[in-house]
Design a protein around this motif. Structure first.
Motif, PDB file in Angstrom:
ATOM      1  N   ARG A  99       6.128   0.333  -2.682  1.00 33.36           N
ATOM      2  CA  ARG A  99       6.856  -0.802  -2.106  1.00 33.36           C
ATOM      3  C   ARG A  99       6.634  -0.816  -0.602  1.00 33.36           C
ATOM      4  O   ARG A  99       6.873   0.187   0.060  1.00 33.36           O
ATOM      5  N   VAL A 100       6.146  -1.932  -0.088  1.00 34.21           N
ATOM      6  CA  VAL A 100       6.008  -2.090   1.362  1.00 34.21           C
ATOM      7  C   VAL A 100       6.570  -3.453   1.745  1.00 34.21           C
ATOM      8  O   VAL A 100       6.092  -4.490   1.277  1.00 34.21           O
ATOM      9  N   ASP A 101       7.614  -3.462   2.525  1.00 32.69           N
ATOM     10  CA  ASP A 101       8.145  -4.717   3.068  1.00 32.69           C
ATOM     11  C   ASP A 101       9.061  -4.398   4.233  1.00 32.69           C
ATOM     12  O   ASP A 101       9.347  -3.237   4.522  1.00 32.69           O
TER      13      ASP A 101
ATOM     14  N   THR B  39      -3.100  -3.746  -3.067  1.00 34.36           N
ATOM     15  CA  THR B  39      -3.232  -2.684  -2.069  1.00 34.36           C
ATOM     16  C   THR B  39      -2.696  -3.172  -0.733  1.00 34.36           C
ATOM     17  O   THR B  39      -2.714  -4.372  -0.445  1.00 34.36           O
ATOM     18  N   CYS B  40      -2.233  -2.215   0.053  1.00 30.82           N
ATOM     19  CA  CYS B  40      -1.626  -2.532   1.342  1.00 30.82           C
ATOM     20  C   CYS B  40      -2.600  -2.210   2.468  1.00 30.82           C
ATOM     21  O   CYS B  40      -3.244  -1.162   2.454  1.00 30.82           O
ATOM     22  N   VAL B  41      -2.662  -3.082   3.451  1.00 33.77           N
ATOM     23  CA  VAL B  41      -3.532  -2.890   4.609  1.00 33.77           C
ATOM     24  C   VAL B  41      -3.114  -1.649   5.397  1.00 33.77           C
ATOM     25  O   VAL B  41      -3.924  -1.045   6.107  1.00 33.77           O
ATOM     26  N   SER B  42      -1.859  -1.248   5.260  1.00 27.04           N
ATOM     27  CA  SER B  42      -1.363  -0.073   5.984  1.00 27.04           C
ATOM     28  C   SER B  42      -1.713   1.234   5.285  1.00 27.04           C
ATOM     29  O   SER B  42      -1.297   2.302   5.724  1.00 27.04           O
TER      30      SER B  42
ATOM     31  N   GLY C 119      -2.008  -7.194   0.572  1.00 26.56           N
ATOM     32  CA  GLY C 119      -0.687  -7.779   0.309  1.00 26.56           C
ATOM     33  C   GLY C 119      -0.142  -8.596   1.460  1.00 26.56           C
ATOM     34  O   GLY C 119       0.492  -9.631   1.239  1.00 26.56           O
ATOM     35  N   TYR C 120      -0.402  -8.152   2.699  1.00 27.00           N
ATOM     36  CA  TYR C 120       0.218  -8.856   3.831  1.00 27.00           C
ATOM     37  C   TYR C 120      -0.383 -10.228   4.082  1.00 27.00           C
ATOM     38  O   TYR C 120       0.154 -10.994   4.877  1.00 27.00           O
ATOM     39  N   VAL C 121      -1.522 -10.550   3.448  1.00 26.04           N
ATOM     40  CA  VAL C 121      -2.083 -11.893   3.567  1.00 26.04           C
ATOM     41  C   VAL C 121      -2.102 -12.615   2.215  1.00 26.04           C
ATOM     42  O   VAL C 121      -2.857 -13.571   2.030  1.00 26.04           O
TER      43      VAL C 121
HETATM   44 MO   LIG Z   1       0.880  -4.316   3.086  1.00 31.46          MO
END
Ligand SMILES: [Mo]
Ligand SMILES: Nc1nc2c(c(=O)[nH]1)N[C@H]1C(S)=C(S)[C@@H](COP(=O)(O)O)O[C@H]1N2
Length: 531
Positions: free
Chosen positions: A245-247, A293-296, A386-388
């Motif tokens: 979970r990333v938010d 997948t997350c950019v971080s 995910g962030y885009v």
């Molecule tokens: Mo992300």
């Protein structure tokens, strides 16, 4: 002589300061509890620690955020909350000490701190003036409690006439008030908790009662050979409870599906839409397996998960609204998704309309989206970080251009466009693990969403690359497992992995950090092999 005299004249002083500090902490607790209670009537995000935390998150530079994620992982939110709690405790103690010296100044400091919380709360996205109320009422409560406690702490003990013990305080009287303040805080906090759960009941019931229609376009079963079932390697399908979970949400938004609405509008939208969930679900549902997948995610990091999503094709919905992609003369090249908590995520219109299964997802691995993962509706676009692409708790889709608008992360030094980079990860053996000499299964996952993985190679101590065996592919939008059997000799060894995607591009070994558009480099683990 004079010095000795002044020193002696006030033996009750340290005691009073200690009581002042305790008063400050008790006042802060009472203020927080009351603010929490008030927030149940406004919205959870308006509670002071949450509001300040959110404001801090929004203002944290990317570099510091990356550091925090590295240090604390998904506990970064807990760390932030504890940090704010510690800062608050320090101010509370300061206010208590100040109040012993100067009662109006100390109480004013407590109230001012409430006002600061209020400013943070109304600065949050989606806030109204009501968001100020929890912090303001909390600040006033803290000031009042501080006033009462410190006045008691300064009151001389009735049984100690000035001559016998000058300045001695009435500890018993203070103690009674302190216990009362603590009890009041506990009662208020308990009420806030119960009322909070009551406020979420509608959302919880709406999720429990939601029956997702069967897919009009079911996904083929996951190939049996996709999961190589190597102990220690990530499962092919990530169970929802294990999904990363990333938010930025310090409290998970709990949206009531019965009152949820989605609005589609903006440049080139000839038929703006407003849909509720029932209307959305009358459209054909598509089932699709995709890895998010997350950019971080650092090289080798854990922010990747694979799920079977169920949702409405975003391209169909956009066409319904009259939208055309830029390649067909459409005016908008950016789709900005906005969530109920004010997150904005910008996605290329071309990508969501180029034929890939870009979804407004309602289902994840056979159940409605968990609250943590965006209930009731989120976006999923295979091939983009995910962030885009993956806005959770979706509320609005606005068509605009990349020139005209920068979404949340772009304003914080991340790239406007961010296709997923080809990556691979060694899950087993773990870094610094000790293994026995002989045959060792080296295994992990590799991903290059929407291009697909063609090959994975492993090398030992910078020797020649050896081809790993791949798990069966489940389309091009999911990761693939891989395994390589290593005849491990005693000693310390470094294992490295690299993947090749189906366009033929080999994962680069050049190391780059996560900012601005995703980390690169080969994942390496060092193991000790026992002879
Ligand atoms: Mo992300
Ligand atoms: N509303 C909202 N949606 C969001 C985010 C967010 O902070 N808020 N984070 C995005 C990021 S950076 C990623 S990687 C994915 C993660 O989705 P998950 O938490 O379901 O794994 O959600 C995206 N959607």
């Amino acid at each position: 002589m004079i010095r000795a005299k002044t020193g002696r004249a006030d033996p009750g002083r340290p005691g009073r300061y200690a009581l002042g500090a305790v008063s400050g902490l008790l006042a802060a607790l009472a203020g927080l509890a009351l603010a929490q209670l008030a927030a149940t009537a406004v919205r959870p995000e308006a509670a002071p620690v949450t509001a300040v935390g959110g404001a801090v998150v929004d203002r944290t530079p990317a570099a510091l955020k990356e550091w925090a994620i590295r240090q604390f992982g998904t506990d970064d939110k807990l760390a932030l909350t504890l940090g704010i709690g510690a800062a608050l405790a320090a101010v509370a103690i300061a206010a208590g000490l100040l109040a012993v010296r100067h009662l109006p100044a100390g109480t004013a400091l407590a109230a001012a701190f409430g006002a600061l919380g209020a400013v943070a709360a109304i600065s949050r996205p989606e806030a109204t003036w009501k968001d100020a109320l929890p912090s303001l009422s909390g600040g006033l409560t803290a000031a009042a409690i501080l006033y009462v406690l410190v006045r008691a702490a300064r009151r001389p003990h009735p049984q100690s006439p000035g001559a016998a013990a000058p300045g001695a305080v009435d500890r018993r009287g203070f103690g009674r008030l302190a216990v009362a303040a603590l009890a009041l805080s506990a009662g208020t906090a308990y009420a806030a908790r119960r009322l909070g759960a009551f406020g979420d009941a509608g959302a919880t019931a709406s999720r429990a009662g939601l029956v997702l229609p069967p897919p009009a376009v079911p996904a083929p079963p996951v190939p049996a050979g996709s999961d190589l079932r190597i102990p220690g390697a990530a499962r092919f399908v990530t169970p929802n409870r294990d999904f990363y979970r990333v938010d930025t949400a310090l409290v998970v938004p709990r949206v009531d599906a019965d009152t949820w609405r989605l609005r589609v509008y903006g440049d080139g939208v000839s038929r703006p839409l407003t849909l509720d969930l029932r209307e959305l679900l009358t459209r054909p549902l598509v089932e699709h397996d995709a890895t998010l997948t997350c950019v971080s995610n650092e090289v080798g990091g854990p922010y990747a998960g694979n799920a079977r999503w169920l949702g409405v094709r975003l391209a169909d919905l956009l066409r319904e609204a009259g939208v055309r992609p830029p390649s067909q003369g459409g005016r908008a090249d950016q789709l900005v998704a906005r969530s109920v908590d004010g997150m904005t995520i910008g996605t290329p219109v071309e990508a969501v309309m180029d034929g890939r299964e870009a979804l407004l997802a309602v289902g994840m691995n056979g159940e409605p989206l968990p609250f943590r993962h965006g209930f009731p509706v989120r976006m999923i676009v295979p091939g983009l970080y995910g962030y885009v692409s993956a806005c959770k708790w979706l509320r609005e889709l606005r068509l605009t251009t990349f020139t005209a608008y920068d979404a949340y992360w772009v304003r914080r030094s991340w790239a406007r466009r961010a296709p997923v980079k080809t990556q691979s990860r060694i899950d087993t053996p773990r870094s610094f693990a000790g293994v026995a000499a002989g045959r060792v299964a080296v295994a992990g996952v590799a991903w290059a969403q929407h291009r697909g993985i063609a090959r994975v190679e492993v090398r030992v101590d910078a020797g020649p690359w050896r081809e790993a065996r791949l798990g069966e592919a489940d389309g091009d939008d999911t990761w693939r497992q891989w395994v390589w059997l290593w005849e491990a000799a005693a000693g310390g060894h470094t294992l490295e992995v690299r993947a090749t995607d189906r366009t033929g591009a080999v994962q680069t070994g050049d190391r780059a950090g996560t900012v601005p558009d995703g980390a690169t480099g080969w994942h390496a683990v060092t193991v000790r092999v026992r002879g």
